[in-house]
Structure formats: structure tokens, C-alpha cells
Scaffold this motif. Structure first.
Motif, mmCIF file in Angstrom:
data_model
loop_
_atom_site.group_PDB
_atom_site.id
_atom_site.type_symbol
_atom_site.label_atom_id
_atom_site.label_comp_id
_atom_site.label_asym_id
_atom_site.label_seq_id
_atom_site.Cartn_x
_atom_site.Cartn_y
_atom_site.Cartn_z
ATOM 1 N N THR B 3 0.829 -1.212 0.000
ATOM 2 C CA THR B 3 0.000 0.000 0.000
ATOM 3 C C THR B 3 0.856 1.253 0.000
ATOM 4 O OG1 THR B 3 -0.110 0.279 2.393
ATOM 5 C CG2 THR B 3 -1.695 -1.243 1.400
ATOM 6 N N THR B 6 0.665 4.423 -2.429
ATOM 7 C CA THR B 6 -0.645 4.504 -3.090
ATOM 8 C C THR B 6 -1.630 5.306 -2.218
ATOM 9 O OG1 THR B 6 -1.663 2.500 -2.188
ATOM 10 C CG2 THR B 6 -0.190 2.223 -4.087
ATOM 11 N N PRO B 7 -2.650 5.887 -2.868
ATOM 12 C CA PRO B 7 -3.537 6.835 -2.171
ATOM 13 C C PRO B 7 -4.620 6.151 -1.342
ATOM 14 C CG PRO B 7 -4.185 6.692 -4.466
ATOM 15 C CD PRO B 7 -2.965 5.810 -4.318
ATOM 16 N N VAL B 8 -4.201 5.511 -0.269
ATOM 17 C CA VAL B 8 -5.163 4.861 0.619
ATOM 18 C C VAL B 8 -6.058 5.936 1.249
ATOM 19 C CG1 VAL B 8 -5.407 3.490 2.730
ATOM 20 C CG2 VAL B 8 -3.566 2.975 1.099
ATOM 21 N N ARG B 9 -7.395 5.741 1.166
ATOM 22 C CA ARG B 9 -8.315 6.701 1.780
ATOM 23 C C ARG B 9 -8.229 6.597 3.298
ATOM 24 N NH1 ARG B 9 -7.720 7.011 -3.441
ATOM 25 N NH2 ARG B 9 -9.312 8.220 -4.511
ATOM 26 N N ARG B 10 -8.484 7.715 3.957
ATOM 27 C CA ARG B 10 -8.198 7.781 5.393
ATOM 28 C C ARG B 10 -9.190 6.991 6.242
ATOM 29 N NH1 ARG B 10 -6.634 13.249 8.031
ATOM 30 N NH2 ARG B 10 -8.903 13.322 8.152
ATOM 31 N N ASP B 13 -11.667 9.127 8.515
ATOM 32 C CA ASP B 13 -12.674 10.020 7.928
ATOM 33 C C ASP B 13 -14.111 9.664 8.298
ATOM 34 O OD1 ASP B 13 -10.620 11.395 6.844
ATOM 35 O OD2 ASP B 13 -11.054 10.914 4.746
ATOM 36 N N PHE B 14 -14.403 8.385 8.449
ATOM 37 C CA PHE B 14 -15.802 8.010 8.717
ATOM 38 C C PHE B 14 -16.316 8.734 9.964
ATOM 39 C CE2 PHE B 14 -19.260 5.568 10.520
ATOM 40 C CZ PHE B 14 -20.060 5.334 9.412
ATOM 41 N N PHE B 16 -15.197 11.470 11.359
ATOM 42 C CA PHE B 16 -15.284 12.927 11.201
ATOM 43 C C PHE B 16 -16.435 13.329 10.278
ATOM 44 C CE2 PHE B 16 -10.480 12.878 12.056
ATOM 45 C CZ PHE B 16 -10.660 13.149 13.404
ATOM 46 N N LEU B 17 -16.750 12.476 9.316
ATOM 47 C CA LEU B 17 -17.803 12.813 8.347
ATOM 48 C C LEU B 17 -19.204 12.555 8.883
ATOM 49 C CD1 LEU B 17 -16.091 11.508 5.118
ATOM 50 C CD2 LEU B 17 -17.000 13.815 5.444
ATOM 51 N N GLY B 506 -4.952 16.006 12.336
ATOM 52 C CA GLY B 506 -5.291 16.307 10.951
ATOM 53 C C GLY B 506 -4.365 15.617 9.967
ATOM 54 N N LEU B 672 -1.882 10.862 -1.325
ATOM 55 C CA LEU B 672 -3.104 11.633 -1.098
ATOM 56 C C LEU B 672 -2.929 12.541 0.122
ATOM 57 C CD1 LEU B 672 -6.088 11.837 -2.063
ATOM 58 C CD2 LEU B 672 -6.616 10.017 -0.446
ATOM 59 N N ILE B 673 -2.426 11.961 1.192
ATOM 60 C CA ILE B 673 -2.245 12.721 2.426
ATOM 61 C C ILE B 673 -1.147 13.768 2.248
ATOM 62 C CG2 ILE B 673 -1.356 12.489 4.792
ATOM 63 C CD1 ILE B 673 -3.121 9.982 5.034
ATOM 64 N N ALA B 675 -0.340 15.287 -0.536
ATOM 65 C CA ALA B 675 -0.900 16.402 -1.317
ATOM 66 C C ALA B 675 -1.726 17.310 -0.420
ATOM 67 C CB ALA B 675 -1.753 15.855 -2.468
ATOM 68 N N GLY B 676 -2.502 16.713 0.465
ATOM 69 C CA GLY B 676 -3.319 17.509 1.383
ATOM 70 C C GLY B 676 -2.472 18.392 2.282
#
Lengths: 168, 792
Positions: B3, B6-10, B13-14, B16-17, B506, B672-673, B675-676
Motif C-alpha cells: 500500500t 498509493t492513495p489509501v483513503r483515510r 474520515d468516517f 469525522f464525516l 489532521g 493523497l495525504i 498532497a493535502g
């Protein structure tokens, strides 16, 4: 002066006794335990407390609890269906549109309001609509991508998935 | 399975969303009371007396405490974690920093008393009844004026308001190079004062358990163990074993939540007095006058060049504002996190830097995203651009001529640092190409036709992060080590808990660190749990700041995993009846080399916890290892940023039309992280350059930018879409090859934007602009420079 208010929150009827000075956001957070709605400022500018009242996006720090009496409130806790995220929430996740997560509930509630009124917003329209929501982590870049993707999915189009797929 | 990269989604997030995060203000303890902190309205005043009696009698009030109450109870002052020495060898002035002001207030916002009541509203009502007898005195607000003879004295321990007069580098070598120079370029500039503005205001809940004598503090901190140490050992004298500090979900920090703040000590101490939990949450206007601010330098810089444009020497003289008291790491920022970065990406052979740090009657100043490195980069990249203009050379070419070549590593700078890797020329070329630098002049002409002044600006940066080798920082005045810890606990059925001393507010550690563990152990990410933020759970660690989490904290996790694998090989060898040397670990399995005989990590873990068939005489049961990692060097991320702006000739309104960022962060675990992190840093850097400025009234010391009405936070429509790219050289001294990415954007962006603005205004004869270059400032600049032209 205390007053009992009755309102619908996330589809459920609730009643609470509040002071005249109690804000809607205080009722939600402190009395109803819905701490997903956040308070990031004291001048109604940051947008961390955005909820929907009767379907309209409202900063919950600008409304007294007594003004919500008889109305219907949707908070971030009511957006997902069980463990299934709403397409806008999913788009935020997919585009890394949140970091610390503090502004996120307000961002999602605002995004839903934007898309309700403008199902296919341009990048400029998204950026201008977000005037009332501050984020200090993301530089808005990914929030803008997420709202565009969320709107696309809500229109029934495929997600652009700008960041590609991870190895599992 | 890999992994990494690669852009593993966080994974975070669940919660926080869905509103499921748990921030400090979301926590409510049974029987909880509320604290309201009364703060000074004056920048500088003697306290003649405080009458708390009417407030004590007010409805719902449980207690009112003043600084005298805390002092009488033996409460100590807030400690400073770094000691700087002046040129003459003397230690810095270190005035006491009481938790609540005792006989004098020194800035607007200085805490004076605390009212504790059943509700926050009642506490606030009662605070209006506290009568403080202030005798106002003149205040020192401007840092340069505060150093002048006769300026009001902020602290009696710091004569002339000077905290220290520090230097770094070889002045004689610099003077000698200046004597031989073909050209000397000079500039006076300021680095504007900023308010960090994490979106979550600070909050703290203190709790005392009479049955056990244990205290708990919930707080919005980037480093709970540091708070436990400082507050326990220096302020409240509570042994670590009886003090738990929890930093749950934290809504952004950017440095401002590193420090030990008065409110943490107030609620913890008060909870012990009233025997009920005490909660305090800052209002945003309170954050503006109580969170440590950032930057605030005034600098004179001179660069000496030879006829070919090679940099011969750099001389920098800075006045740095510290505010009224020393915040936790304040003295280190304008010294060892600043002067040491003045070589930047260049081969400048001689550098001298001196910094006078000054007390003023303003909020304390400490590290804010980048911390010293943005200030150094701004000084260097502005003077380089000015030099290019004065000698008539393309600013990209002048930089190319002076870059440290890629075969020069390890490279020893004249300001103490040894860079381990980089390739600055290639990174710049990447950015120039992505930004279509060659095609700019036609875009400038096209914009002029629309009444817009278009400019392009380059900034390169280097940062020292992965903070830090303990012995090195110790020799420079740090009163702490800066290693990091990790415990990797493989559970009996093969799931893994990782307990880290770093803290995520964050940064997405729950995802990035899980990728490390999942890839190393060959298990699914879902089988890994990252635990942080609670001193009762995690090993002693220093927390998250200075882009250190992956380079130092990640390496500690790698070291602990190495120990797990080493022990696992012994267990597997026993189970497989093989020699330990023949057992290798790969893809989640211990295998006898050259055979298909293997045991999974889960099987080995189960054996370790159910040691029926086990080498019990040689090996302890269990599979749970801890590692502390002290870095061998700083890491040196670098990059090249290119900003393109348009200024409306009539209104001064400015738009960032393109922003290109090329960075070298070493190995990237999650693009991904990363870039953020870059996006967020850029937004703060662009905010500093164009919008954000903390303004005090110089006479009264009142903060004029004390709310979001007056302090311009970057909004979505102030910022462009960013064009990012990376050029990777690996860090040579940590096993992951990682460098860190958290601060880069905030370091490089201010100079890139300012260089672009000055480039845009060059046709009018503008030589420099101080930040923030608001539309008003740009309009005035255009008017001033157009007037003479119009008169001709």
C-alpha cells in the motif's frame, strides 16, 4: 427565563428546556449530545456549525434555540444512512477533503445546500459559495474537488475519482 | 499488497464525516463545572488589588481564584523549554511566567482570575463582578521601538526588553567576502505577525479523583506527554504516575497547540480544589488573545555576489518579537530554526546571522507552521530575487548558478547543518516546466491588455525537519530530548495495536502508520489499530510538530516492528524445528529458506501468548515490543514553488492565477495525504503573503485584528487550484528514506507570491513589498508609483 421547545432533529421529535439566551448550537451540542456540529468562532463566520433548518442551511450559532421551536433540524449525524455514507460524505472521503475534521460537518452541510440549489456547480461557484465556511487544513483544493464529485454522483454521473485507486 | 506509495483513503474520515469525532469540547464529565477566565483589557498595568467577593456571591458560583491564590498554594510558573545564550555567552533573560497574573499584567489577554460555576453563562455573568484595580502603565508594542533607550520595560528581569542577542556564523569570513564582492544587494524587510487559527479553539477539562489522588487533563494538545511533564513537574508538582493527559481528536494545531498554556494548569489545579471536573473552552475572540502567535521579524539582509553572480556571503540582522513572556519553545524559533536555514539551497560559503529577541506587551509568540524556516526562506528568496533584478539576470538562472550540486552530499553548510540529500536543480526544472515559465512573457502582455499587471515569482526552499537529534539540540539549548517512541503490540490472534508518541491532529497518522505496519507485516490495514494521544496508553513520546511524525515517529514504529520480527523468527524457528538463521520473514510469513515450510505472523503470535510448545528457557512469552528512535540528523525536504499573480491596475485586487509546487519529501507513504499537507501549507503561506496580518494599536496595545471580522483568513475564493509534483531523493539516514511534508507549503509560498507581486509591479519601479500585500496596499503602491509617471 426558561422555555420548553419541541422540534424535530434528524427525523426524531425532541423536547428540551432552554434559557432565552441558549443558541441552537448549544441546544444541539450540550443538551441533545449532538456534538458533530462544531463551534469555531463567535462572529458567525467560520461555518463549522452549519445545520439545515426546514431544509435551509443555517449557522446554528445565529439562531436561538427558541426560534427553532416547531421546526425541523438536520445535523451531520443525520446525513448518512446507517453505516452508508451519503454520496457527498463519500466524495469528501474519496478526495481527502478533510484533515482535522473540525470544519467538516459544516462543510458537508453547506455542500448539500449548494447542490440542492445548484446541482451542477462550476469550480468558481463552489469557491464563492464556500465564503461562509473556513477551513485551515486543506487549502480548499480537495473540498472543491469533493463537492464537484459529490454533485456529479448525486446527479447520477460516475465519480471522477481524481486521486485514483489505492493498492489493497 | 504494497500500500506504500498509493492513495489509501483515510481510516479516520468516517467518524469525522458522521459527527462521530471526539474533540475536547465534546467531552463532558459527571458533575462538571465551567471555568471562565477573566483577562486583562490592558496591555500593561499594575494590579493594585482584586476584589472577588461580589463574584463569589453570584448565583451558581463555586469558586473564584486569582494569581495570589495559586502562588500561595505553591503553583509554579510556566517553564520555557529552550535556553539561548547571547554573543557574550550570557544566558537569555528568562522572566517568570505566572499562570495567573500576580502583580502586573503584560498583554491584552493576560489571564487575571478564573470564575468557576455551574454553567458557563453563570461563570461569565459572575466574572463581570470581579473588580480588578488596574494602574495602567505605558506599553512596549513595536519590537524595534521596544529596544530603544527609554522604552517601557515589559519585564524587570530583561533589561531594555532584550531576551538575548544571539549570533551564528563566521562574521570575519563574511566581512572579508563582502570586501571582495563585485556587487552587494541590501534589503530591509518584515515578516508579518500571524495568528495560527486552528479551527478548533483550545479547550481543557481538569479532573481529580479523591479516591486515588489521580488527576486527568483532557486538552487540545499536539503532545500530551510534554504537557504532562511540564505541568506535572514544574507547575503543579504532580508526579507523572498520578497525572494523565489526554489529547483526543484535535482540530488542527499548526504549532499553536504544542505549548503548555495557563488554562491547562488552571483547570487541573482548580479541579483538585473544588473536587469536581472543571471545563474551559476558548471563544474565538479569546483564542486571538491567548493562543501563541507566530513570526513577527524585522530584518536587514545583505548579499555579496561576484561578477558571475555567484553568492559570496550573506549577512542577516533580525529583531524578533517574543511577546510578553517566553512560550514553551519560543527562544529556539528565531535562532536555531532560523539562522541555520540561511544557506537555503545555495553554496553561499560564508553566512552570518544575528538575532535580537525582544519582549513586548503583546501575546507570546512561538512556533507557527514552519517556525523560523518560513522567515529564513523569505529573507533569502527575496534577496536572491532582488539580486537577479539588480544584475539583470533571470531569477531562475541566478538560482541555478548557486544551487548545491546533486553530487555534493553530504553537504556541510556554513550555518551548522549537514544536508544529506537533494537535487534542487532538477526540482526547479520540474516546476519551471509545469508552470510554463518560458511562455510567461506572452501571458504578461496578454494580461496588460486586460488592465492587469501579471507577475511570476520563484522561491526555492530547504527545511530542517524530522526534529531532532537529542544530543545536537541539547548542545543548542533544548531542555528536552527529541526522539520518538512506539510500541507494536501483536495480539494473540494476530491483530496489531501500535501505540505512538506522535499525535495526529489532521495529519492522518491512523492511515499512514497503518500502511507501514500492514505492508511490513503482510496483514490487512483493517487489522492494525493506531493509538495516540493518551499518556495512560502510549509510551513517553514528544508529539507532533516540525514535520517529525513519519521521519522520527515512523522510524520508531519500524524499529519496534524489527524487534517483533526478530523475536518472531526465534519462535518460528522453534515451531519449524529449523535454525533461526534459516528463517526469513516475508509477506506475513516466517519461512524456512528454500522450503514451503512456514508459520504466519498470527500463528507465531498465538504461540507467543499460549506458550505450550515454546523455547521458554530462552525466550519470554508475548509479542509486544517498544522502540525509542533518536534521529541521526535532521531531514531536509526541499522544493521549488512558482506563483503567478494578476493585479488589477485600477483596484489593486490581486488573484493568484497559477501556483506550481514541486517538492522533494523523500519516500512518500501516502500521496493523497501528502498532497493535502502541501495544499494546506500553501494556503497558509498564501494567506501570510496576501491576507493575514496581526495588528496591534501601537499606543494602547489593543489587538485590532481580534476576530474573523478583522483578521483575514484565506477563503476558498482567495485561492487557486494548486499544481503539485514531486522529485524524490531519499533521506539517507532513516530506514524509510522519508523527509516530512507538513510545513513545506507555508515555508515556500510567501516568498514565491511576494516575488510574483514585485515582478508584476516592476514596470512601475517597485523594489519590494512587505506582507500581507492586501489589495489596499497594492492599490496604494500603484498610486504612489504611477503619480510620478503621470506627472512627467
Amino acid at each position: 427565563m426558561q422555555k420548553t421547545v419541541s422540534l424535530t432533529v434528524n427525523g426524531k421529535p425532541v423536547s428540551a428546556t432552554v434559557e432565552g439566551r441558549t443558541l441552537l448550537v448549544q441546544l444541539l451540542r450540550e443538551q441533545l449530545g449532538l456534538t458533530g456540529t462544531h463551534v469555531g468562532c463567535d462572529t458567525s463566520q467560520c461555518g463549522a456549525c452549519v445545520v439545515h433548518v426546514d431544509g435551509e442551511a443555517v449557522k446554528a450559532c445565529t439562531l436561538l434555540a427558541v426560534q427553532a421551536d416547531g421546526h425541523s433540524v438536520l445535523t451531520i449525524e443525520g446525513v448518512a444512512t446507517g453505516d452508508t455514507l451519503h454520496p457527498m460524505q463519500e466524495a469528501f472521503r474519496n478526495n481527502h477533503a478533510l484533515q482535522c475534521g473540525f470544519c467538516t460537518p459544516g462543510m458537508v452541510m453547506s455542500a448539500l445546500d449548494l447542490v440542492k440549489n445548484n446541482p451542477n456547480p462550476t469550480e468558481r461557484e463552489i469557491r464563492e459559495y464556500l465564503e461562509g465556511n473556513l477551513c485551515r487544513c486543506t487549502g480548499y483544493h480537495n473540498i472543491v474537488l469533493a463537492i464537484a464529485e459529490g454533485a456529479a454522483v448525486m446527479r447520477g454521473e460516475p465519480a471522477p475519482n481524481v486521486y485514483g485507486t489505492a493498492a489493497e | 499488497m504494497a500500500t506504500i506509495g498509493t492513495p489509501v483513503r483515510r481510516r479516520e474520515d468516517f467518524r469525522f464525516l458522521t459527527g462521530g469525532g471526539t474533540y475536547t469540547d465534546d467531552i463532558n464529565r459527571p458533575g462538571q463545572l465551567y471555568a471562565y477566565i477573566l483577562r486583562s483589557q490592558h496591555a500593561h498595568a499594575r494590579i493594585g488589588g482584586i476584589d472577588t467577593a461580589p463574584a463569589q456571591r453570584s448565583s451558581g458560583v463555586v469558586a473564584v481564584y486569582t494569581g495570589q491564590d495559586m502562588t500561595a498554594d505553591g503553583v509554579g510558573g510556566l517553564p520555557c523549554g529552550w535556553q539561548i545564550h547571547s554573543k557574550d555567552g550570557s544566558p537569555m533573560a528568562e522572566p517568570p511566567h505566572p499562570v495567573l497574573a500576580v502583580d502586573r499584567v503584560r498583554y491584552v489577554g493576560d489571564p487575571v482570575a478564573v470564575v468557576i460555576a455551574d454553567t458557563l453563562a453563570l461563570a461569565r455573568d459572575a466574572a463581570e463582578l470581579v473588580n480588578v484595580n488596574y494602574a495602567e502603565e505605558p506599553a512596549a508594542i513595536d519590537p524595534v521601538a521596544a529596544l530603544q533607550p527609554g522604552a517601557p520595560q515589559v519585564n524587570s528581569e530583561a533589561s531594555g526588553n532584550l531576551c538575548y542577542d544571539w549570533q551564528l556564523g563566521d562574521l570575519a569570513a563574511v566581512e572579508s567576502a563582502f570586501a571582495k564582492a563585485t556587487r552587494i544587494v541590501r534589503l530591509d524587510l518584515a515578516n508579518n505577525r500571524l495568528v495560527p487559527n486552528a479551527m478548533e479553539p483550545r479547550a481543557a477539562i481538569g479532573e481529580f479523583n479523591r479516591a486515588t489522588g489521580e488527576y486527568t487533563l483532557y486538552t487540545t494538545s499536539q503532545n500530551p506527554h510534554v504537557i504532562r511533564l511540564l505541568m506535572g513537574a514544574f507547575v503543579l508538582h504532580i508526579p507523572e504516575a498520578r497525572l494523565r493527559v489526554v489529547a483526543p481528536d484535535v482540530g488542527g494545531g499548526f504549532g499553536s497547540k504544542i505549548y503548555h498554556y495557563p488554562e491547562e494548569a488552571i483547570v487541573t489545579w482548580a479541579a483538585g480544589k473544588v473536587h469536581r471536573p472543571v471545563k474551559w473552552t476558548a471563544e474565538r475572540s479569546e483564542s486571538f488573545i491567548s493562543d501563541a502567535h507566530g513570526r513577527d521579524h524585522v530584518t536587514h539582509v545583505e548579499l555579496a555576489l561576484d561578477a558571475q553572480g555567484k553568492f559570496l556571503a550573506l549577512k542577516v540582522s533580525t529583531v524578533a518579537n517574543l511577546g510578553a513572556y517566553l512560550s514553551t519553545f519560543a527562544p529556539a524559533i528565531p535562532t536555531y530554526l532560523y539562522g541555520t536555514l540561511l544557506a537555503g539551497t545555495y553554496t553561499t560559503p560564508a553566512i552570518y546571522c544575528e538575532t535580537k529577541a525582544v519582549f513586548t506587551n503583546t501575546v507570546p509568540i512561538d512556533a507557527y507552521r514552519g517556525a523560523g524556516r518560513p522567515e529564513a526562506t523569505f529573507v533569502l528568496e527575496r534577496i536572491v530575487d532582488l539580486a537577479a533584478d539588480e544584475i539583470g539576470m533571470d531569477p531562475a538562472e541566478l538560482r541555478r548558478r548557486n544551487f548545491i550540486p546533486k553530487d555534493a552530499y553530504p553537504y556541510q553548510t556554513p550555518v551548522a547543518l549537514q544536508y544529506d540529500s537533494g537535487d534542487y536543480a532538477a526540482t526547479l526544472e520540474l516546476a519551471l516546466k509545469a508552470a510554463d515559465y518560458q511562455g510567461f512573457e506572452s501571458r504578461r502582455r496578454e494580461a496588460m491588455g486586460r488592465g492587469k499587471l501579471r507577475g511570476i515569482g520563484i522561491a526555492t526552499y530547504i527545511e530542517a525537519c524530522g526534529i531532532a537529534p537529542s544530543a545536537v539540540v541539547g548542545s543548542l539549548g533544548a531542555r528536552a530530548g527529541l526522539y520518538e517512541s512506539a510500541e507494536v503490540r501483536v495480539h494473540p490472534t494476530g491483530s496489531v495495536s501500535v501505540l505512538t508518541g506522535t499525535h495526529s491532529h489532521g495529519q492522518g497518522h491512523e492511515t499512514t502508520f497503518s500502511q507501514l505496519v500492514a505492508d511490513t507485516f503482510g496483514i490487512p490495514i483493517d487489522n492494525v489499530e493506531i493509538v495516540h494521544g493518551d499518556t495512560d496508553k502510549i509510551p513517553y513520546g514528544m508529539g507532533t510538530y516540525g514535520s517529525r511524525s513519519i521521519a522520527v515517529g515512523g522510524t520508531a514504529i519500524v524499529k519496534a516492528m524489527d524487534k517483533v520480527i526478530a523475536k518472531g523468527r526465534k519462535i518460528a524457528a522453534h515451531l519449524l524445528e529449523a535454525a533461526e538463521a534459516d528463517v526469513e520473514f516475508k509477506d506475513g510469513k516466517f519461512t524456512v529458506a528454500g522450503t514451503d515450510r512456514s508459520r504466519t505472523l498470527g500463528e507465531v503470535a498465538l504461540t507467543a501468548y499460549v506458550p505450550h510448545n515454546y523455547p521458554i528457557d530462552e525466550l519470554e512469552p508475548g509479542l509486544d515490543e517498544t522502540a525509542f528512535y533518536d534521529p541521526k540528523n535532521f531531514t531536509f525536504p526541499s522544493g521549488a514553488y512558482i506563483a503567478e499573480v494578476e493585479i488589477d491596475l485600477e483596484t489593486g485586487q490581486v488573484a493568484v492565477v497559477n501556483f506550481t509546487a514541486s517538492d522533494d519529501f523523500g519516500r512518500i507513504i501516502n500521496p493523497l495525504i501528502v498532497a493535502g499537507q502541501v495544499h494546506g501549507g500553501l494556503a497558509q503561506g498564501i494567506g501570510q503573503a496576501l491576507l493575514e496580518g496581526c495588528v496591534y494599536d501601537k499606543a494602547s496595545g489593543q489587538l485590532l485584528t481580534g476576530s474573523y471580522n478583522d483578521y483575514a483568513m484565506p477563503r476558498a475564493d482567495d485561492l487557486p487550484t494548486f499544481a503539485l509534483s514531486t522529485n524524490t531523493t531519499l533521506c539517507t539516514h532513516n530506514p524509510l528514506g522519508v523527509k516530512g511534508c507538513g510545513e513545506a507549503g507555508a515555508i515556500g509560498a510567501p516568498a514565491a507570491i511576494t516575488n510574483a507581486l514585485v515582478d508584476a509591479l516592476k514596470p512601475l519601479g517597485v523594489r519590494h513589498l512587505d506582507m500581507p500585500a492586501t489589495s489596499e496596499k497594492l492599490w496604494r503602491t500603484i498610486q504612489q508609483h504611477r503619480a510620478p509617471i503621470a506627472a512627467e
